[in-house]
Write a protein that holds these residues in place. Structure first.
Motif, PDB file in Angstrom:
ATOM      1  N   MET A 132       0.856  -1.173   0.000  1.00 26.73           N
ATOM      2  CA  MET A 132       0.000   0.000   0.000  1.00 26.73           C
ATOM      3  C   MET A 132       0.899   1.231   0.000  1.00 26.73           C
ATOM      4  N   ARG A 133       0.672   2.127  -0.930  1.00 25.79           N
ATOM      5  CA  ARG A 133       1.477   3.345  -1.056  1.00 25.79           C
ATOM      6  C   ARG A 133       1.103   4.340   0.054  1.00 25.79           C
ATOM      7  N   CYS A 134       2.111   4.917   0.702  1.00 33.23           N
ATOM      8  CA  CYS A 134       1.901   5.905   1.769  1.00 33.23           C
ATOM      9  C   CYS A 134       1.327   7.185   1.172  1.00 33.23           C
ATOM     10  N   PRO A 135       0.235   7.713   1.728  1.00 35.94           N
ATOM     11  CA  PRO A 135      -0.346   8.949   1.197  1.00 35.94           C
ATOM     12  C   PRO A 135       0.492  10.190   1.529  1.00 35.94           C
ATOM     13  N   PHE A 136       1.452  10.047   2.429  1.00 46.81           N
ATOM     14  CA  PHE A 136       2.261  11.194   2.846  1.00 46.81           C
ATOM     15  C   PHE A 136       3.561  11.313   2.049  1.00 46.81           C
ATOM     16  N   CYS A 137       4.290  10.178   1.903  1.00 47.74           N
ATOM     17  CA  CYS A 137       5.586  10.247   1.220  1.00 47.74           C
ATOM     18  C   CYS A 137       5.640   9.427  -0.064  1.00 47.74           C
ATOM     19  N   GLY A 138       4.637   8.598  -0.317  1.00 48.87           N
ATOM     20  CA  GLY A 138       4.592   7.813  -1.539  1.00 48.87           C
ATOM     21  C   GLY A 138       5.371   6.505  -1.486  1.00 48.87           C
ATOM     22  N   ASP A 139       5.978   6.195  -0.344  1.00 47.65           N
ATOM     23  CA  ASP A 139       6.736   4.954  -0.195  1.00 47.65           C
ATOM     24  C   ASP A 139       5.801   3.754  -0.379  1.00 47.65           C
ATOM     25  N   GLN A 140       6.303   2.700  -1.011  1.00 50.87           N
ATOM     26  CA  GLN A 140       5.497   1.515  -1.303  1.00 50.87           C
ATOM     27  C   GLN A 140       5.322   0.582  -0.110  1.00 50.87           C
ATOM     28  N   ASP A 141       6.204   0.645   0.874  1.00 48.83           N
ATOM     29  CA  ASP A 141       6.186  -0.308   1.984  1.00 48.83           C
ATOM     30  C   ASP A 141       5.474   0.262   3.207  1.00 48.83           C
ATOM     31  N   SER A 142       4.506  -0.488   3.703  1.00 50.50           N
ATOM     32  CA  SER A 142       3.831  -0.128   4.946  1.00 50.50           C
ATOM     33  C   SER A 142       3.561  -1.408   5.714  1.00 50.50           C
ATOM     34  N   GLN A 143       3.443  -1.270   7.008  1.00 52.54           N
ATOM     35  CA  GLN A 143       3.213  -2.412   7.881  1.00 52.54           C
ATOM     36  C   GLN A 143       1.839  -2.275   8.523  1.00 52.54           C
ATOM     37  N   VAL A 144       1.078  -3.385   8.539  1.00 55.72           N
ATOM     38  CA  VAL A 144      -0.239  -3.379   9.171  1.00 55.72           C
ATOM     39  C   VAL A 144      -0.045  -3.464  10.676  1.00 55.72           C
ATOM     40  N   LYS A 145      -0.581  -2.481  11.408  1.00 57.47           N
ATOM     41  CA  LYS A 145      -0.466  -2.440  12.862  1.00 57.47           C
ATOM     42  C   LYS A 145      -1.703  -3.001  13.555  1.00 57.47           C
ATOM     43  N   ASP A 146      -2.867  -2.851  12.910  1.00 60.64           N
ATOM     44  CA  ASP A 146      -4.113  -3.299  13.532  1.00 60.64           C
ATOM     45  C   ASP A 146      -5.140  -3.555  12.436  1.00 60.64           C
ATOM     46  N   SER A 147      -5.928  -4.621  12.564  1.00 56.91           N
ATOM     47  CA  SER A 147      -7.023  -4.931  11.636  1.00 56.91           C
ATOM     48  C   SER A 147      -8.284  -5.180  12.437  1.00 56.91           C
ATOM     49  N   ARG A 148      -9.385  -4.599  11.964  1.00 60.05           N
ATOM     50  CA  ARG A 148     -10.679  -4.793  12.610  1.00 60.05           C
ATOM     51  C   ARG A 148     -11.759  -4.886  11.561  1.00 60.05           C
ATOM     52  N   SER A 149     -12.764  -5.679  11.865  1.00 62.57           N
ATOM     53  CA  SER A 149     -13.918  -5.779  11.001  1.00 62.57           C
ATOM     54  C   SER A 149     -14.771  -4.527  11.200  1.00 62.57           C
ATOM     55  N   SER A 150     -15.340  -4.028  10.129  1.00 65.15           N
ATOM     56  CA  SER A 150     -16.237  -2.877  10.232  1.00 65.15           C
ATOM     57  C   SER A 150     -17.411  -3.089   9.285  1.00 65.15           C
ATOM     58  N   GLU A 151     -18.400  -2.205   9.374  1.00 64.85           N
ATOM     59  CA  GLU A 151     -19.596  -2.254   8.522  1.00 64.85           C
ATOM     60  C   GLU A 151     -20.262  -3.628   8.570  1.00 64.85           C
ATOM     61  N   ASP A 152     -20.453  -4.124   9.764  1.00 61.16           N
ATOM     62  CA  ASP A 152     -21.123  -5.417   9.952  1.00 61.16           C
ATOM     63  C   ASP A 152     -20.411  -6.544   9.208  1.00 61.16           C
TER      64      ASP A 152
END
Length: 160
Positions: A1-21
């Protein structure tokens, strides 16, 4: 996933949650390059929908456009954003299961059905644009229709 701030291609998932039922997953990510945190949403998409407009032209279905239209109709109304998001998700699922192409009129009718059960004022606002009201009598006619039906039922356990 591209960073919206610097454009870097690498990001790490810190937390995942279900939403919208359970219809989407909300992920908090941290950019490996600049360290900024941002949120992404992941939804199931059954197929790429094509919308056939009234003039016969075609365009890709845009969930954000649908959400904006419903948002405009329900502006300044006491409707929780979760309910609006559920309505958008419900309409999108209905459309995706009906085929690869959908007429714009079908989308408008589904929005009208959903808003009618959600909030009568939002329903009338949407109807005024969708049905291209040109006279005050148009408003009076649709207001009379919803007035005869009574107010939408409140959520179970919610006080008036």
């Amino acid at each position: 996933m591209r960073c919206p701030f610097c454009g870097d291609q690498d990001s790490q998932v810190k937390d995942s949650r279900s939403s919208e039922d359970g219809a989407a997953i909300r992920r908090r990510r941290q950019c490996e390059g600049c360290g900024a945190r941002f949120t992404t949403f992941e939804r199931v998409q059954l197929r790429d929908l094509v919308v056939i407009k009234k003039d016969g032209s075609r365009e890709a279905f845009d969930r954000a456009k649908l959400a904006r239209a419903i948002g405009f109709a329900s502006a300044k109304r006491d409707i929780p954003s979760e309910k609006i998001e559920r309505l958008v998700s419900s309409i999108q699922r209905q459309l995706e299961t009906s085929g690869d192409e959908v007429r714009a009129e079908q989308i408008g009718e589904r929005v009208m059905e959903g808003l009618k059960t959600l909030d009568h004022v939002a329903y009338i606002r949407f109807a005024s644009i969708y049905r291209d009201f040109s006279e005050a009598s148009d408003f009076a006619e649709i207001a009379g229709e919803v007035g005869e039906e009574g107010e939408p039922a409140p959520e179970p356990g919610k006080l008036l």
